[in-house]
Scaffold this active site. Structure first.
Site, mmCIF file in Angstrom:
data_model
loop_
_atom_site.group_PDB
_atom_site.id
_atom_site.type_symbol
_atom_site.label_atom_id
_atom_site.label_comp_id
_atom_site.label_asym_id
_atom_site.label_seq_id
_atom_site.Cartn_x
_atom_site.Cartn_y
_atom_site.Cartn_z
ATOM 1 N N ASN A 11 6.149 -7.468 -0.572
ATOM 2 C CA ASN A 11 4.807 -7.064 -0.134
ATOM 3 C C ASN A 11 3.808 -7.737 -1.062
ATOM 4 O O ASN A 11 3.636 -7.306 -2.203
ATOM 5 C CB ASN A 11 4.700 -5.536 -0.209
ATOM 6 C CG ASN A 11 3.291 -5.055 0.085
ATOM 7 O OD1 ASN A 11 2.449 -5.813 0.587
ATOM 8 N ND2 ASN A 11 3.022 -3.798 -0.228
ATOM 9 N N LYS A 13 0.690 -7.838 -0.846
ATOM 10 C CA LYS A 13 -0.586 -7.093 -0.911
ATOM 11 C C LYS A 13 -1.759 -8.064 -0.767
ATOM 12 O O LYS A 13 -1.649 -9.076 -0.086
ATOM 13 C CB LYS A 13 -0.673 -6.268 -2.193
ATOM 14 C CG LYS A 13 0.564 -5.420 -2.442
ATOM 15 C CD LYS A 13 0.349 -4.379 -3.487
ATOM 16 C CE LYS A 13 1.658 -3.705 -3.815
ATOM 17 N NZ LYS A 13 1.525 -2.489 -4.582
ATOM 18 N N HIS A 115 1.976 2.246 4.240
ATOM 19 C CA HIS A 115 2.096 2.046 2.788
ATOM 20 C C HIS A 115 1.170 3.054 2.099
ATOM 21 O O HIS A 115 0.084 3.351 2.599
ATOM 22 C CB HIS A 115 1.708 0.608 2.421
ATOM 23 C CG HIS A 115 2.033 0.266 1.001
ATOM 24 N ND1 HIS A 115 1.240 0.673 -0.055
ATOM 25 C CD2 HIS A 115 3.075 -0.416 0.449
ATOM 26 C CE1 HIS A 115 1.780 0.252 -1.186
ATOM 27 N NE2 HIS A 115 2.898 -0.407 -0.908
ATOM 28 N N GLU A 117 -0.801 2.791 -0.253
ATOM 29 C CA GLU A 117 -2.160 2.300 -0.526
ATOM 30 C C GLU A 117 -3.029 2.414 0.721
ATOM 31 O O GLU A 117 -4.237 2.646 0.632
ATOM 32 C CB GLU A 117 -2.088 0.859 -1.059
ATOM 33 C CG GLU A 117 -1.564 0.862 -2.501
ATOM 34 C CD GLU A 117 -0.867 -0.410 -2.944
ATOM 35 O OE1 GLU A 117 -0.991 -1.448 -2.273
ATOM 36 O OE2 GLU A 117 -0.176 -0.345 -3.988
ATOM 37 N N GLU A 185 8.951 5.027 -1.239
ATOM 38 C CA GLU A 185 8.195 4.476 -2.367
ATOM 39 C C GLU A 185 7.453 5.601 -3.071
ATOM 40 O O GLU A 185 6.359 5.983 -2.631
ATOM 41 C CB GLU A 185 7.181 3.448 -1.865
ATOM 42 C CG GLU A 185 7.804 2.263 -1.179
ATOM 43 C CD GLU A 185 6.881 1.053 -1.263
ATOM 44 O OE1 GLU A 185 7.314 0.059 -1.847
ATOM 45 O OE2 GLU A 185 5.746 1.128 -0.785
ATOM 46 N N GLY A 191 3.632 -0.191 -8.855
ATOM 47 C CA GLY A 191 2.772 -0.995 -9.721
ATOM 48 C C GLY A 191 2.573 -0.409 -11.106
ATOM 49 O O GLY A 191 1.691 -0.835 -11.852
ATOM 50 N N SER A 231 8.172 -0.608 -8.534
ATOM 51 C CA SER A 231 8.490 -1.350 -9.759
ATOM 52 C C SER A 231 9.932 -1.860 -9.787
ATOM 53 O O SER A 231 10.592 -1.837 -10.830
ATOM 54 C CB SER A 231 8.188 -0.498 -10.996
ATOM 55 O OG SER A 231 6.807 -0.176 -11.041
ATOM 56 N N GLY A 252 6.727 -5.189 -4.679
ATOM 57 C CA GLY A 252 5.337 -5.628 -4.784
ATOM 58 C C GLY A 252 5.201 -6.731 -5.813
ATOM 59 O O GLY A 252 5.419 -7.913 -5.537
#
Ligand code: PEP
Length: 269
Positions: A11, A13, A115, A117, A185, A191, A231, A252
């Site tokens: 991903n 992003k 996701h 986010e 996730e 992250g 992560s 990510g």
């Protein structure tokens, strides 16, 4: 379950101008060609019976702006391309949005929906995620449906209840292992450099599979891939991917480096 071929999905992003994205994709494509024993300049379509030498499927999800060029950059390899989101409708007055059919038209095979986010930044509810997943299926894309608890929910002991609710609300009842992938996730691990231990992640994945069983039946639940994300790095991938209910990774930060992403893919069993 032998039939669940691992999927390693990157991903990207909101990262990468054109030159960065193309360089990253070309680096991965080159490694893929080497592993397949194909000539470096192979431009032709890979016949469907040529297996990717890695023991997994590999997917990259660039920003919308790069998708067309990334599809070209990985042509001739088995690396798949996906979107990071889609709108529920086919077309219309939805400024700034992108339909699943548009992604399919560019050569995408997958799309990430829900996701954390997007759930946080765009207030996407479980229902909104489900209709996006349904749009993906309508367009012939595989939907990667993300679920995961926040740190506060984890601290309150609500992890399993939260993911159970998200699965029930976000996964279309018509989902099959061929049309849907689930990604667990934990939000606190995305992250941050913090990762669920393999045992913690396995426990949540097993609970997710139980919820999928209740929603879709045992055949679909036992065949559906459940990815772990948060992560994932070359150093922790093998242990996570070695768990019985972890069928791949949604990556990510580490997906932005050719060597790191490839090392994670190589760690898949
Ligand atoms: C992600 O964004 O899906 C993700 C897992 O990010 P990272 O690997 O950087 O934690």
């Amino acid at each position: 379950m032998d039939q669940r071929r691992p999927l390693i999905a990157g991903n990207w992003k909101m990262n990468g101008l054109l030159a960065d994205g193309v360089a990253l994709a070309e680096g991965l494509a080159e490694l893929s060609r080497q592993h397949d024993g194909l000539p470096p300049d192979a431009a032709a379509e890979v016949p469907p019976d040529v297996p990717l030498a890695l023991p997994c499927d590999v997917l990259v999800c660039p920003p919308f702006t790069l998708i067309d060029r990334i599809v070209q950059a990985v042509a001739g390899t088995k690396i798949a391309v996906g979107g990071q989101d889609c709108h529920e409708k086919v077309s219309g007055a939805h400024t700034g949005d992108v339909a699943a059919e548009m992604l399919k038209d560019l050569g995408c095979r997958y799309v990430i929906v829900g996701h954390s986010e997007r759930r946080a930044d765009h207030l996407e509810t479980d229902h909104a995620v489900r209709v996006k997943a349904e749009a993906a299926l309508r367009a012939g894309l595989v939907a990667i449906i993300c679920v995961g608890e926040t740190e506060a929910e984890r601290d309150a002991g609500q992890t399993e209840a939260v993911v159970a609710r998200q699965i029930a609300g976000s996964v279309p009842p018509v989902a099959t292992p061929a049309t849907v992938v689930v990604a667990y996730e934990p939000v606190w691990a995305i992250g941050t450099g913090k990762t669920a231990t393999p045992e913690e992640a396995q426990a949540v994945h097993a609970r997710i599979r139980k919820e999928l069983d209740a929603l879709l039946g045992s055949a679909a639940a036992s065949g559906m891939r459940i990815l772990y994300g948060g992560s994932v790095k070359p150093g922790n991938a093998a242990e996570l991917l070695g768990q019985p209910d972890i069928d791949g990774a949604l990556v990510g930060g580490a997906s932005l480096k050719v060597e790191d992403f490839w090392a994670i893919a190589a760690a898949a069993k």
